[in-house]
Design an enzyme around this catalytic site. Structure first.
Site, PDB file in Angstrom:
ATOM      1  CD  GLU A   1      31.383  47.633  38.703  1.00  0.00           C
ATOM      2  OE1 GLU A   1      31.045  48.607  39.384  1.00  0.00           O
ATOM      3  OE2 GLU A   1      32.291  46.845  39.057  1.00  0.00           O
TER       4      GLU A   1
ATOM      5  N   GLY B   1      29.805  51.780  44.969  1.00  0.00           N
ATOM      6  CA  GLY B   1      28.776  50.957  45.608  1.00  0.00           C
ATOM      7  C   GLY B   1      27.699  50.553  44.618  1.00  0.00           C
TER       8      GLY B   1
ATOM      9  CG  ASP C   1      37.407  47.624  40.515  1.00  0.00           C
ATOM     10  OD1 ASP C   1      37.319  48.769  41.030  1.00  0.00           O
ATOM     11  OD2 ASP C   1      36.418  46.875  40.388  1.00  0.00           O
TER      12      ASP C   1
ATOM     13  CG  HIS D   1      32.521  52.923  40.542  1.00  0.00           C
ATOM     14  ND1 HIS D   1      33.259  53.744  41.341  1.00  0.00           N
ATOM     15  CD2 HIS D   1      33.161  51.714  40.525  1.00  0.00           C
ATOM     16  CE1 HIS D   1      34.309  53.060  41.806  1.00  0.00           C
ATOM     17  NE2 HIS D   1      34.270  51.833  41.327  1.00  0.00           N
TER      18      HIS D   1
ATOM     19  CG  HIS E   1      38.160  50.553  44.916  1.00  0.00           C
ATOM     20  ND1 HIS E   1      37.140  51.359  45.371  1.00  0.00           N
ATOM     21  CD2 HIS E   1      37.895  50.314  43.606  1.00  0.00           C
ATOM     22  CE1 HIS E   1      36.283  51.579  44.378  1.00  0.00           C
ATOM     23  NE2 HIS E   1      36.718  50.961  43.294  1.00  0.00           N
TER      24      HIS E   1
HETATM   25 ZN   LIG Z   1      35.834  50.413  41.386  1.00  0.00          ZN
END
Ligand SMILES: [Zn+2]
Length: 357
Positions: A210, A180, A296, A207, A21
């Site tokens: 997670e 998010g 990440d 994503h 990111h």
């Molecule tokens: Zn991520």
């Protein structure tokens, strides 16, 4: 080979990062400067202390991780100059870690405030990345960066972001992502964006798995048409102790959906157990899942791709060739043309042979 296998061999190896990111990889020194300019209070002005505080603060849950992540957004939002600066530094930092191909992701809707549109934000980030890549290339280093545009799961602008990604396809943007808060915010909520991308054949990585379990991973693939999954480590909840795979785990493994695994982040957010020896990376690898390693958020996790790979090698006993294979596996699922993927694999192989000689 084994005596050559040290941290510098991993650092020198041409590497590929697929999940990194932009706003989570700000340099700590830049963070301090931006915060001072914007009168945002930080817990420390000392780079090392601040870095340690950030990693500590990000540990515990995804929600906690996202709270710190919001601070980074606050420093960049609506500020084309800051976005450009961070893009340029990002390229330099990747090159310094031996990365030759990167897919950097960020959420235009988070950066478009104070009169800056999502297109302005994209132009600023692209200009920064391009400048950084041109500078490292002039120093003789190989670096190719593409962008993945994220829409926020809790937001309402995914269709706009999908259109922005499509409009810039082949011009710096290669894919779309949903980022998010995952739990309670299904990919279903973004069906129009995902359907549009599917119709247009634009790659999607989401994503999932997670902060939520296998059902979210399944929805990312079935509703979202995701070719890769960001993290996906909670696929373990669909694998029995005797390694028997449930339906979703079978689907992910047998259709070759790549998992973008970010070990340090997973342990911070609680997506996986810690310490690393309890992380499912090695087990997923042995069960035949298509696993790749990413960072990440380098700042939030206090990491680099080399650090992640070195940790895995040390804890799971991987040889240098295993690390090379992980880079080849990541290159294989990069969102670029097959000719570019083949060239990338060749340069990884050539770099690995030069180190082994
Ligand atoms: Zn991520």
């Amino acid at each position: 080979m084994h005596d050559l296998f040290d941290e510098s061999a991993i650092r020198t190896l041409p590497k590929v990062v697929l999940h990194d990111h932009l706003d989570g990889g700000i340099r700590v020194s830049t963070l301090i400067e931006l915060a001072a300019a914007k009168r945002v209070a930080l817990s420390s002005q000392d780079p090392e202390e601040l870095q340690a505080w950030i990693v500590e603060e990000c540990s515990g849950s995804l929600d906690q991780y996202l709270i710190v992540s919001d601070l980074m957004v606050k420093l960049l939002t609506g500020d084309a100059e800051a976005l450009q600066r961070v893009g340029r530094e990002f390229a330099h930092d990747l090159a310094a870690d031996g990365i030759v191909y990167a897919e950097v992701r960020w959420a235009p809707e988070e950066m478009a405030t104070r009169g800056l549109t999502i297109s302005d934000a994209l132009a600023a980030v692209t200009a920064g990345l391009d400048a950084g890549v041109a500078e490292v290339s002039a120093q003789g280093r190989q670096l190719h960066i593409e962008q993945i545009l994220c829409a926020i799961r809790t937001g309402t602008r995914s269709l706009e972001i999908a259109r922005l990604a499509l409009a810039h396809r082949g011009k710096g943007v290669v894919a779309f992502d949903l980022a998010g808060a995952e739990a309670g915010h299904s990919a279903e909520d973004h069906r129009s964006a995902l359907d549009l991308l599917k119709r247009e054949g634009m790659p999607v990585t989401l994503h999932a798995g997670e902060a939520d379990g296998p059902a979210s991973i399944r929805s990312a693939v079935e509703t979202g048409g995701a070719a890769r999954i960001g993290h996906g480590v909670r696929i373990m909840e669909d694998i029995a102790d005797d390694d028997q795979l449930g339906p979703t785990a079978t689907l992910i493994r047998d259709s070759g959906i790549a998992l973008e695994i970010c070990p340090r982040s997973n342990m911070q957010t609680g997506a996986s157990a810690s310490p690393l020896v309890r992380h499912p990376f090695d087990r997923l690898q042995r069960l035949g899942f298509r696993t790749t390693v990413s960072t990440d958020n380098r700042l939030l996790s206090g990491t680099t791709l080399s650090d992640e790979l070195f940790d895995l090698a040390r804890v799971f006993g991987y040889a240098f060739e295993d690390i090379v294979q992980l880079q080849l596996a990541a290159a294989e699922v990069a969102f670029i043309s097959s000719a570019e993927r083949a060239a990338l694999r060749m340069s990884i192989r050539a770099g690995a042979s030069a180190i082994a000689r």
